[in-house]
Write a protein that holds these residues in place. Sequence first.
Motif, PDB file in Angstrom:
ATOM      1  N   THR A 199       0.825  -1.207   0.000  1.00 37.63           N
ATOM      2  CA  THR A 199       0.000   0.000   0.000  1.00 37.63           C
ATOM      3  C   THR A 199       0.856   1.252   0.000  1.00 37.63           C
ATOM      4  O   THR A 199       0.575   2.220  -0.719  1.00 37.63           O
ATOM      5  CB  THR A 199      -0.932   0.004   1.224  1.00 37.63           C
ATOM      6  OG1 THR A 199      -1.741  -1.176   1.204  1.00 37.63           O
ATOM      7  CG2 THR A 199      -1.831   1.237   1.224  1.00 37.63           C
ATOM      8  N   LEU A 200       1.923   1.246   0.813  1.00 42.42           N
ATOM      9  CA  LEU A 200       2.802   2.419   0.898  1.00 42.42           C
ATOM     10  C   LEU A 200       3.537   2.663  -0.411  1.00 42.42           C
ATOM     11  O   LEU A 200       3.796   3.808  -0.783  1.00 42.42           O
ATOM     12  CB  LEU A 200       3.792   2.239   2.056  1.00 42.42           C
ATOM     13  CG  LEU A 200       3.162   2.283   3.451  1.00 42.42           C
ATOM     14  CD1 LEU A 200       4.159   1.811   4.509  1.00 42.42           C
ATOM     15  CD2 LEU A 200       2.676   3.693   3.779  1.00 42.42           C
ATOM     16  N   VAL A 201       3.863   1.594  -1.132  1.00 39.91           N
ATOM     17  CA  VAL A 201       4.460   1.748  -2.461  1.00 39.91           C
ATOM     18  C   VAL A 201       3.437   2.371  -3.415  1.00 39.91           C
ATOM     19  O   VAL A 201       3.746   3.294  -4.176  1.00 39.91           O
ATOM     20  CB  VAL A 201       4.944   0.389  -3.005  1.00 39.91           C
ATOM     21  CG1 VAL A 201       5.300   0.500  -4.490  1.00 39.91           C
ATOM     22  CG2 VAL A 201       6.163  -0.096  -2.224  1.00 39.91           C
ATOM     23  N   LEU A 216       4.927   6.432  -1.064  1.00 40.47           N
ATOM     24  CA  LEU A 216       5.690   6.727   0.150  1.00 40.47           C
ATOM     25  C   LEU A 216       6.899   5.807   0.300  1.00 40.47           C
ATOM     26  O   LEU A 216       7.872   6.170   0.967  1.00 40.47           O
ATOM     27  CB  LEU A 216       4.784   6.606   1.376  1.00 40.47           C
ATOM     28  CG  LEU A 216       3.587   7.571   1.395  1.00 40.47           C
ATOM     29  CD1 LEU A 216       2.702   7.302   2.596  1.00 40.47           C
ATOM     30  CD2 LEU A 216       4.068   9.020   1.391  1.00 40.47           C
ATOM     31  N   LEU A 217       6.836   4.618  -0.287  1.00 43.37           N
ATOM     32  CA  LEU A 217       7.969   3.696  -0.302  1.00 43.37           C
ATOM     33  C   LEU A 217       8.289   3.331  -1.747  1.00 43.37           C
ATOM     34  O   LEU A 217       7.428   3.361  -2.620  1.00 43.37           O
ATOM     35  CB  LEU A 217       7.652   2.414   0.475  1.00 43.37           C
ATOM     36  CG  LEU A 217       7.592   2.459   1.994  1.00 43.37           C
ATOM     37  CD1 LEU A 217       7.347   1.056   2.545  1.00 43.37           C
ATOM     38  CD2 LEU A 217       8.858   3.052   2.595  1.00 43.37           C
ATOM     39  N   GLU A 218       9.536   2.965  -1.960  1.00 43.20           N
ATOM     40  CA  GLU A 218       9.992   2.480  -3.259  1.00 43.20           C
ATOM     41  C   GLU A 218      10.579   1.087  -3.064  1.00 43.20           C
ATOM     42  O   GLU A 218      11.380   0.868  -2.147  1.00 43.20           O
ATOM     43  CB  GLU A 218      11.055   3.404  -3.851  1.00 43.20           C
ATOM     44  CG  GLU A 218      11.616   2.928  -5.180  1.00 43.20           C
ATOM     45  CD  GLU A 218      12.722   3.824  -5.698  1.00 43.20           C
ATOM     46  OE1 GLU A 218      13.216   3.575  -6.820  1.00 43.20           O
ATOM     47  OE2 GLU A 218      13.105   4.775  -4.971  1.00 43.20           O
ATOM     48  N   PHE A 219      10.178   0.125  -3.912  1.00 38.98           N
ATOM     49  CA  PHE A 219      10.713  -1.229  -3.827  1.00 38.98           C
ATOM     50  C   PHE A 219      11.883  -1.368  -4.784  1.00 38.98           C
ATOM     51  O   PHE A 219      11.803  -0.978  -5.951  1.00 38.98           O
ATOM     52  CB  PHE A 219       9.638  -2.254  -4.183  1.00 38.98           C
ATOM     53  CG  PHE A 219      10.125  -3.672  -4.091  1.00 38.98           C
ATOM     54  CD1 PHE A 219      10.478  -4.217  -2.863  1.00 38.98           C
ATOM     55  CD2 PHE A 219      10.251  -4.443  -5.231  1.00 38.98           C
ATOM     56  CE1 PHE A 219      10.939  -5.528  -2.777  1.00 38.98           C
ATOM     57  CE2 PHE A 219      10.713  -5.748  -5.151  1.00 38.98           C
ATOM     58  CZ  PHE A 219      11.057  -6.298  -3.923  1.00 38.98           C
ATOM     59  N   LEU A 220      12.990  -1.907  -4.265  1.00 39.03           N
ATOM     60  CA  LEU A 220      14.194  -2.110  -5.069  1.00 39.03           C
ATOM     61  C   LEU A 220      14.339  -3.609  -5.352  1.00 39.03           C
ATOM     62  O   LEU A 220      14.768  -4.379  -4.477  1.00 39.03           O
ATOM     63  CB  LEU A 220      15.420  -1.592  -4.325  1.00 39.03           C
ATOM     64  CG  LEU A 220      15.360  -0.127  -3.877  1.00 39.03           C
ATOM     65  CD1 LEU A 220      16.610   0.252  -3.116  1.00 39.03           C
ATOM     66  CD2 LEU A 220      15.162   0.793  -5.069  1.00 39.03           C
ATOM     67  N   PRO A 221      13.971  -4.071  -6.556  1.00 37.25           N
ATOM     68  CA  PRO A 221      13.965  -5.520  -6.850  1.00 37.25           C
ATOM     69  C   PRO A 221      15.323  -6.187  -6.653  1.00 37.25           C
ATOM     70  O   PRO A 221      15.392  -7.334  -6.196  1.00 37.25           O
ATOM     71  CB  PRO A 221      13.531  -5.565  -8.323  1.00 37.25           C
ATOM     72  CG  PRO A 221      12.816  -4.269  -8.552  1.00 37.25           C
ATOM     73  CD  PRO A 221      13.504  -3.263  -7.683  1.00 37.25           C
ATOM     74  N   ASN A 222      16.411  -5.497  -6.995  1.00 40.58           N
ATOM     75  CA  ASN A 222      17.740  -6.104  -6.877  1.00 40.58           C
ATOM     76  C   ASN A 222      18.102  -6.425  -5.428  1.00 40.58           C
ATOM     77  O   ASN A 222      18.881  -7.342  -5.160  1.00 40.58           O
ATOM     78  CB  ASN A 222      18.806  -5.183  -7.479  1.00 40.58           C
ATOM     79  CG  ASN A 222      18.679  -5.082  -8.991  1.00 40.58           C
ATOM     80  OD1 ASN A 222      18.057  -5.941  -9.629  1.00 40.58           O
ATOM     81  ND2 ASN A 222      19.253  -4.040  -9.570  1.00 40.58           N
ATOM     82  N   HIS A 223      17.565  -5.648  -4.509  1.00 39.56           N
ATOM     83  CA  HIS A 223      17.845  -5.857  -3.084  1.00 39.56           C
ATOM     84  C   HIS A 223      16.698  -6.564  -2.366  1.00 39.56           C
ATOM     85  O   HIS A 223      16.882  -7.047  -1.249  1.00 39.56           O
ATOM     86  CB  HIS A 223      18.089  -4.507  -2.395  1.00 39.56           C
ATOM     87  CG  HIS A 223      19.250  -3.733  -2.936  1.00 39.56           C
ATOM     88  ND1 HIS A 223      20.544  -3.950  -2.533  1.00 39.56           N
ATOM     89  CD2 HIS A 223      19.298  -2.745  -3.868  1.00 39.56           C
ATOM     90  CE1 HIS A 223      21.362  -3.131  -3.187  1.00 39.56           C
ATOM     91  NE2 HIS A 223      20.640  -2.389  -4.001  1.00 39.56           N
ATOM     92  N   GLU A 224      15.528  -6.585  -2.995  1.00 36.57           N
ATOM     93  CA  GLU A 224      14.303  -7.099  -2.372  1.00 36.57           C
ATOM     94  C   GLU A 224      14.022  -6.358  -1.069  1.00 36.57           C
ATOM     95  O   GLU A 224      13.651  -6.950  -0.055  1.00 36.57           O
ATOM     96  CB  GLU A 224      14.396  -8.615  -2.134  1.00 36.57           C
ATOM     97  CG  GLU A 224      14.461  -9.408  -3.430  1.00 36.57           C
ATOM     98  CD  GLU A 224      14.334 -10.896  -3.199  1.00 36.57           C
ATOM     99  OE1 GLU A 224      14.352 -11.328  -2.028  1.00 36.57           O
ATOM    100  OE2 GLU A 224      14.199 -11.638  -4.196  1.00 36.57           O
ATOM    101  N   ARG A 235      10.509   7.098  -0.148  1.00 31.37           N
ATOM    102  CA  ARG A 235      10.478   7.998  -1.286  1.00 31.37           C
ATOM    103  C   ARG A 235      10.675   9.433  -0.809  1.00 31.37           C
ATOM    104  O   ARG A 235      10.490   9.761   0.362  1.00 31.37           O
ATOM    105  CB  ARG A 235       9.136   7.883  -2.024  1.00 31.37           C
ATOM    106  CG  ARG A 235       8.893   6.548  -2.702  1.00 31.37           C
ATOM    107  CD  ARG A 235       9.757   6.368  -3.940  1.00 31.37           C
ATOM    108  NE  ARG A 235       9.501   7.398  -4.935  1.00 31.37           N
ATOM    109  CZ  ARG A 235       8.582   7.321  -5.887  1.00 31.37           C
ATOM    110  NH1 ARG A 235       7.804   6.246  -5.972  1.00 31.37           N
ATOM    111  NH2 ARG A 235       8.436   8.297  -6.755  1.00 31.37           N
ATOM    112  N   SER A 236      11.026  10.307  -1.730  1.00 30.60           N
ATOM    113  CA  SER A 236      11.303  11.690  -1.366  1.00 30.60           C
ATOM    114  C   SER A 236      10.079  12.399  -0.802  1.00 30.60           C
ATOM    115  O   SER A 236      10.203  13.379  -0.072  1.00 30.60           O
ATOM    116  CB  SER A 236      11.827  12.452  -2.591  1.00 30.60           C
ATOM    117  OG  SER A 236      10.886  12.396  -3.657  1.00 30.60           O
ATOM    118  N   SER A 237       8.874  11.895  -1.110  1.00 28.54           N
ATOM    119  CA  SER A 237       7.665  12.523  -0.575  1.00 28.54           C
ATOM    120  C   SER A 237       7.618  12.419   0.940  1.00 28.54           C
ATOM    121  O   SER A 237       7.117  13.317   1.620  1.00 28.54           O
ATOM    122  CB  SER A 237       6.416  11.875  -1.178  1.00 28.54           C
ATOM    123  OG  SER A 237       6.450  10.465  -1.014  1.00 28.54           O
ATOM    124  N   VAL A 238       8.155  11.320   1.493  1.00 27.42           N
ATOM    125  CA  VAL A 238       8.212  11.173   2.943  1.00 27.42           C
ATOM    126  C   VAL A 238       9.307  12.069   3.511  1.00 27.42           C
ATOM    127  O   VAL A 238       9.118  12.747   4.529  1.00 27.42           O
ATOM    128  CB  VAL A 238       8.477   9.704   3.340  1.00 27.42           C
ATOM    129  CG1 VAL A 238       8.649   9.578   4.850  1.00 27.42           C
ATOM    130  CG2 VAL A 238       7.335   8.831   2.874  1.00 27.42           C
TER     131      VAL A 238
END
Length: 279
Positions: free
Chosen positions: A70-72, A76-84, A89-92
């Motif tokens: 939901t936060l993504v 508000l959050l960004e998911f980084l697939p390479n790191h899982e 995000r900058s909005s926060v």
Amino acid sequence: MTIDGSHAEGLGEVEFDDEKHAEDRQFVRALARGLEILRCFQPQEPLLGNRELAHRTGLPKPTVSRLTHTLVAMGLLEFLPNHEKYRLRSSVLALGYAAAATSGIVELARPIMQRVVDEHGGSFALGVRDRLSMICLIHCHSKAIFTLRMDVGSHVPMLPSAMGRGFLVGLPDHERQFLVDRLARVSRRGGQTTQEIVQRAIDEFKAQGFCASYGEWLHDILSIGAPVISHDRQVVLGLTYSAFSYATARATMNEVMGPQVRQVAAVIGDEITRLRWRP
């Protein structure tokens, strides 16, 4: 030298309790849980996965997965697939910067603190309590190559740091004891008990107007702290001055910088009162 999270103690304790708010019909539990997820991210630990978030919040992993999803979606959050893993995000981040910029405390205190480090070297920091740690609101350092640097927003452990001890000695007795009892449950420090450490800080403050942490948080750092207190005692912050032990003698800290810390704390307290500032 830059502060990181490797010396943290008692950070990340969750205060949110479902049972505590069970009878409050106005309390939005899902919102509270989402905010708990966001609170887990710190400057020194910007990337966290669902497993880590579940561990830190005490929430079930499926619940955490739905919250992060939901936060993504909300940006508000960004998911980084390479790191899982996720990161803010900058909005926060903009919310935090906006709060600091509009609070008035930065413009008020920074010039006062910077004048001291420009003259004496070392670094000054001002922090506010966040659960069982302190969050750095302002950090000023000298132009020396080797000086303690602390990112704004960094968490500082309350018990071993001069910032935290300075904050604790400024609290009313009942509020201090509440925190001491909680710190005692999570502290991993050997030797002196939590109560003894805090009592020593109180005794130092009564005797000389500041308390010390000489190598107790970071082994090569000498720090002294004092509370910043508004006249109505509604605002208590922790102020600390730090220097490397190989560059500054303890006698200098006690005899020269101690009075400086007392004076800066008093001036900022007066200004907070005048502006009726609240954290």
